[in-house]
Design an enzyme around this catalytic site. Structure first.
Site, PDB file in Angstrom:
ATOM      1  N   ASP A 246      -8.171  44.920   3.875  1.00 58.57           N
ATOM      2  CA  ASP A 246      -7.581  45.397   2.635  1.00 58.57           C
ATOM      3  C   ASP A 246      -8.477  46.533   2.133  1.00 58.57           C
ATOM      4  O   ASP A 246      -9.584  46.753   2.640  1.00 58.57           O
ATOM      5  CB  ASP A 246      -7.449  44.261   1.607  1.00 58.57           C
TER       6      ASP A 246
HETATM    7  C1  BGC Z   1      -3.610  45.675  -1.884  1.00 56.90           C
HETATM    8  C2  BGC Z   1      -2.880  45.728  -0.560  1.00 56.90           C
HETATM    9  C3  BGC Z   1      -2.405  47.118  -0.288  1.00 56.90           C
HETATM   10  C4  BGC Z   1      -3.584  48.072  -0.341  1.00 56.90           C
HETATM   11  C5  BGC Z   1      -3.223  49.511  -0.038  1.00 56.90           C
HETATM   12  C6  BGC Z   1      -4.650  46.767  -2.026  1.00 56.90           C
HETATM   13  O1  BGC Z   1      -5.072  46.866  -3.340  1.00 56.90           O
HETATM   14  O2  BGC Z   1      -4.211  44.414  -2.045  1.00 56.90           O
HETATM   15  O3  BGC Z   1      -1.787  44.836  -0.579  1.00 56.90           O
HETATM   16  O4  BGC Z   1      -1.750  47.180   0.947  1.00 56.90           O
HETATM   17  O5  BGC Z   1      -4.148  48.014  -1.639  1.00 56.90           O
HETATM   18  O6  BGC Z   1      -2.556  50.098  -1.070  1.00 56.90           O
END
Ligand code: BGC
Length: 731
Positions: free
Chosen positions: A275
């Site tokens: 993530d």
């Molecule tokens: C989220 C993810 C997301 C990523 C990219 C993170 O803050 O938890 O679900 O894919 O950001 O935007």
């Protein structure tokens, strides 16, 4: 509306140059070889720097002074390609509920907004999940994205979790099947999908410091099982690990979860991406992480220079780096990113996307209460007061990285303010279509008045003056924060109570990210849960209110009578000093939601699987066969006077020696009045067993297994049992 996107000239030139190479120089371009063989050939041709380049990448949105990387289309993330070898760049966009455009990085570029995950889960309809995925995949391809950050399947363990709306409810079989179908829908368009967030990202409060504590067997039987089922059904190219820790180790550096469960036990062949801002050390590569995403959010670009140095020093075996790069390339080959490269500039049929969104929204709306047939509303009703919820503008959506902005922009944006990383994302977006306009369209002869609901006295006056009231109750939920409690914010509970007291024909339409308490429930004439209903939410809500379609959604999570019915009435992490680790002890284990209610005998406000219809369904002719697993068959008939959709559910209600409750099957059926359908479900044997940690296998004790079939987890009309053999199964 058909719209042509601008062609990004540089990428098109790159694709052309790539295609020009003779296959002889690039044996990995032989499509007759398996993805594994192709990835191995390509990895072998790569230099150390090229491999390092593949295993980390930046964000591609303008935030915190960060600029969009050169060559990126602009969205969540970017991994530069390797033109020398014809490796395409990876352009990643979030896509839980449609292709996103964070902070308007691609000015004016909208996308089809799908209804929220909970709305989709409420349809109990895997075909709609697949169709929604296909919309995402098609739009991603036309916009030039080849990886979609979709497939959120964390179980709803807490009704206050700020991201429940992105996920698929509290049951592993329901969530796993729907996530698998939607991932398949995306990948059938030749686009890689992730599944996320692996694992136990069960709350948003201080998510970077929350240590999810769970018993291993319980984890395998709940959240991990949802992932396992979805991975088997959808074959996602990538798994995104989570922000939180699991049993003491950060998810993205969790050897047991990544190397042990995912790669060894499940034989997962794709890659693990982090993530955004979830990597804390270089040695996460040894723990099973293959790629550092959104690297500017981490303290260091660990998988850049530090990883290269570690490989050169032999601290990280070169073979492990090659394995990571092969995993990435393998998924790219398997999904077709080399053979059918994605280039921006395709046309998008947004009308077709909106129709899919409308079908899903309409099927996902749950009719919770309907006093004396108040719904469906008669077309002949003379006066209707529509109150609150910005129903004059559009339908509410959830906030954070999954926020979709539709073509033409949001209908209304109400900034909420706030600090920190998620501050820029905290706005209520009202998208799609206005419920007020859609109601007017379906009742052309009625006088339909709108009151914005800011003053209770004005709303009460409007309610008194109308035959029927439709009052909206909105709960905005967003990534990075949880709901403080189960009330409707901004005094809306008091507004609804006053309106319902003024007019008994009050229909409450909830647009929430999860369960709410409904202190006014006894006074309300009817209640529908419309969730966040997407591109055509206004029409879908009006269709259900007027009965153009049946009310057919079923709750994918329990609505509790009070938060005290949950094991963590006090939200863990609240009041803990910033940047301090704390435990979130999942003492309910695998008994998430209705399973725990069944064990404790507590009565929720509305149970899992519940939802009223405008017609009636009857179940009969139950047959339960045993053997290696259970096969349960029965008849479902529409005994009412109009067509309708049902979602009969099959539960395991007892296994030898212990009572329990588990959803082991469901079916979506559409029936004309008087029509009957025979339904048969064969249980996945893992749902009948327990995970034996010592043996590292699923185990079924064998003996008499009890089942119940019915309209919800708390309404089992048919009961039966059969003998199942003792057996064990691979993990
Ligand atoms: C989220 C993810 C997301 C990523 C990219 C993170 O803050 O938890 O679900 O894919 O950001 O935007």
């Amino acid at each position: 509306m058909i719209r042509t996107l601008k062609v990004a000239a540089s990428l098109a030139v790159l694709a052309f140059a790539t295609a020009g190479h003779a296959q002889a120089d690039r044996p990995w371009m032989n499509a007759k070889l398996s993805p594994d063989e192709r990835a191995a050939l390509l990895d072998k041709a790569m230099t150390l720097d090229e491999r390092i380049g593949l295993v980390h990448g930046p964000m591609s949105m303008p935030i915190f002074g960060i600029k969009k990387p050169e060559g990126a289309i602009g969205s969540a993330g970017y991994i530069p390609g390797i033109p020398r070898l014809g490796v395409p760049a990876v352009n990643e966009s979030d896509a839980s509920l449609g292709v996103t455009n964070p902070l308007g990085v691609r000015p004016g570029d909208g996308a089809t907004a799908l209804p929220s995950g909970l709305s989709l889960a409420a349809t109990f309809n895997t075909k709609l999940a697949y169709d929604g995925g296909a919309v995402v995949g098609r739009e991603a391809r036309a916009k030039g994205f080849n990886v979609q950050l979709a497939g959120g399947v964390n179980l709803a363990r807490d009704p206050r979790n700020g991201r429940n709306f992105e996920y698929l409810g509290e049951d592993p079989w329901l969530a796993g099947n729907l996530a698998g179908a939607s991932i398949k829908g995306i990948q059938d368009q030749g686009i890689v999908s992730t599944i996320k967030h692996f694992s136990l990202n069960g709350q948003e409060t201080s998510r970077h410091f929350a240590n999810s504590v769970i018993d291993e067997a319980a984890h395998r039987e709940s959240d991990l099982l949802a992932f396992q089922i979805a991975i088997e059904k959808g074959q996602p190219g990538s798994v995104m690990c989570a922000y939180n820790l699991v049993n003491g180790d950060y998810s993205c550096g969790n050897d047991h979860l990544l190397n042990g469960v995912l790669k060894r036990d499940w034989g997962y062949k794709g890659w693990v991406m982090s993530d955004w801002g979830a990597v804390h050390a270089t040695d996460y590569i040894l723990k099973g992480l293959d790629q550092q995403s959104g690297e500017q959010l981490d303290a260091k670009i660990w998988f850049g220079e530090p990883l290269k140095a570690s490989v050169e020093k032999g601290e990280v075996p070169a073979a492990r780096l090659s394995d990571a790069s092969r995993r990435i390339l393998r998924s790219m080959f398997a999904t077709g990113l080399f053979d059918k490269p994605v280039t921006p500039g395709g046309t998008i049929d947004y009308d077709a996307g909106a129709e899919v969104a409308r079908a899903a929204a309409a099927e996902g709306i749950v009719l919770l209460k309907n006093r004396e047939g108040l719904l469906p509303l008669a077309r002949t009703v003379r006066t209707i007061a529509v109150i609150g919820g910005h129903a004059d503008a559009g339908v509410l959506s959830g906030g954070g990285s999954s926020q979709v902005v539709p073509p033409g922009g949001a209908k209304r944006v109400v900034p909420l303010g706030g600090e920190g990383m998620m501050g820029p994302f905290r706005s209520e977006y009202f998208n799609g279509s206005s419920p007020l306009a859609a109601i007017r369209k379906l009742a052309p002869d009625a006088k339909v008045a709108f009151d914005d609901g800011r003053y209770v006295s004005a709303a009460v006056a409007a309610a008194k003056a109308a035959d029927v009231v439709v009052v909206f109750g909105n709960q905005w939920m967003g990534e990075g924060e949880d709901a403080a409690d189960l009330s409707l914010p901004n005094g809306q509970d008091a507004l609804i109570a006053a309106v319902a007291a003024a007019n008994p024909n009050t229909v409450v339409v909830l647009q929430t990210g999860g369960p709410v308490a409904m202190p006014w429930l006894d006074q309300a004439g009817a209640v529908v849960e419309a969730w966040y209903s997407g591109a055509k939410g206004g029409e879908a809500i009006a269709d259900v209110l007027f009965g153009t379609v049946d009310a057919s959604g079923r709750l994918p999570m329990t609505f509790p009578a009070s938060i005290d019915q949950y094991p963590r009435a006090q939200l863990p992490g609240r009041g803990v000093p910033e940047k301090t680790r704390f435990d979130v002890v999942y003492s309910e284990g695998a008994d998430v939601g209705y399973r725990r209610f069944a064990m404790s005998g507590q009565k929720p406000l509305f149970p899992f699987g519940y939802g009223l219809s405008y017609t009636r369904f009857a179940y009969s002719n139950l047959k339960v066969a045993g053997g290696d697993t259970l096969t349960v068959s029965f008849d479902v008939a529409n005994t009412g006077r109009r067509a309708g959709k049902d979602a009969p559910q099959v539960y395991l209600t007892g296994a030898p020696g212990k009572p329990l409750q588990r959803l082991i099957g469901f079916e979506r059926v559409e029936l004309a009045p008087g029509e009957m359908r025979h339904v048969s479900v064969t249980a996945d044997p893992r749902l009948l067993g327990a995970f034996d940690v010592k043996a590292n296998r699923w185990s079924l004790t064998g003996g008499d297994y009890q089942v119940g079939v019915g309209a919800s987890s708390a309404d089992l009309a048919l009961k039966g049992s059969a003998k199942v053999k003792a057996r064990t199964l691979k993990p």
